[in-house]
Design a protein around this motif. Sequence first.
Motif, PDB file in Angstrom:
ATOM      1  N   PRO A  69       0.840  -1.212   0.000  1.00 26.76           N
ATOM      2  CA  PRO A  69       0.000   0.000   0.000  1.00 26.76           C
ATOM      3  C   PRO A  69       0.872   1.258   0.000  1.00 26.76           C
ATOM      4  O   PRO A  69       1.895   1.312   0.683  1.00 26.76           O
ATOM      5  CB  PRO A  69      -0.809  -0.126   1.292  1.00 26.76           C
ATOM      6  CG  PRO A  69      -0.228  -1.243   2.073  1.00 26.76           C
ATOM      7  CD  PRO A  69       0.701  -2.014   1.195  1.00 26.76           C
ATOM      8  N   ARG A  70       0.450   2.227  -0.776  1.00 29.91           N
ATOM      9  CA  ARG A  70       1.162   3.500  -0.847  1.00 29.91           C
ATOM     10  C   ARG A  70       0.406   4.544  -0.054  1.00 29.91           C
ATOM     11  O   ARG A  70      -0.818   4.596  -0.109  1.00 29.91           O
ATOM     12  CB  ARG A  70       1.281   3.959  -2.295  1.00 29.91           C
ATOM     13  CG  ARG A  70       2.150   3.076  -3.121  1.00 29.91           C
ATOM     14  CD  ARG A  70       2.271   3.624  -4.502  1.00 29.91           C
ATOM     15  NE  ARG A  70       3.577   3.268  -5.009  1.00 29.91           N
ATOM     16  CZ  ARG A  70       4.129   3.861  -6.027  1.00 29.91           C
ATOM     17  NH1 ARG A  70       3.521   4.828  -6.638  1.00 29.91           N
ATOM     18  NH2 ARG A  70       5.309   3.480  -6.440  1.00 29.91           N
ATOM     19  N   PRO A  71       1.130   5.397   0.655  1.00 24.98           N
ATOM     20  CA  PRO A  71       0.434   6.451   1.395  1.00 24.98           C
ATOM     21  C   PRO A  71      -0.255   7.416   0.425  1.00 24.98           C
ATOM     22  O   PRO A  71       0.250   7.688  -0.664  1.00 24.98           O
ATOM     23  CB  PRO A  71       1.539   7.168   2.165  1.00 24.98           C
ATOM     24  CG  PRO A  71       2.817   6.553   1.744  1.00 24.98           C
ATOM     25  CD  PRO A  71       2.541   5.404   0.841  1.00 24.98           C
TER      26      PRO A  71
END
Length: 72
Positions: A69-71
Amino acid sequence: MKAPDRPSEEWPTRSIEIGTAAEHLVCCDLLLAGTVAFMSSAGLPYDVVANLNGRLIRIAVKSTLRAKPRPA
């Protein structure tokens, strides 16, 4: 493609196949971009070698089964 929840007998082999496929994809991307690139021998600390402006660049390829997951 979903990774199995539990390790199985197939898991180590499949993991190696995914890593090898990733190495080939990186080499292919470099070649399609016009960069001279080739796969290295097994057992070396790098996977692909590219010739950038007369310099040989060693590339270690890392792969995973799941996207991190990417911020936002």
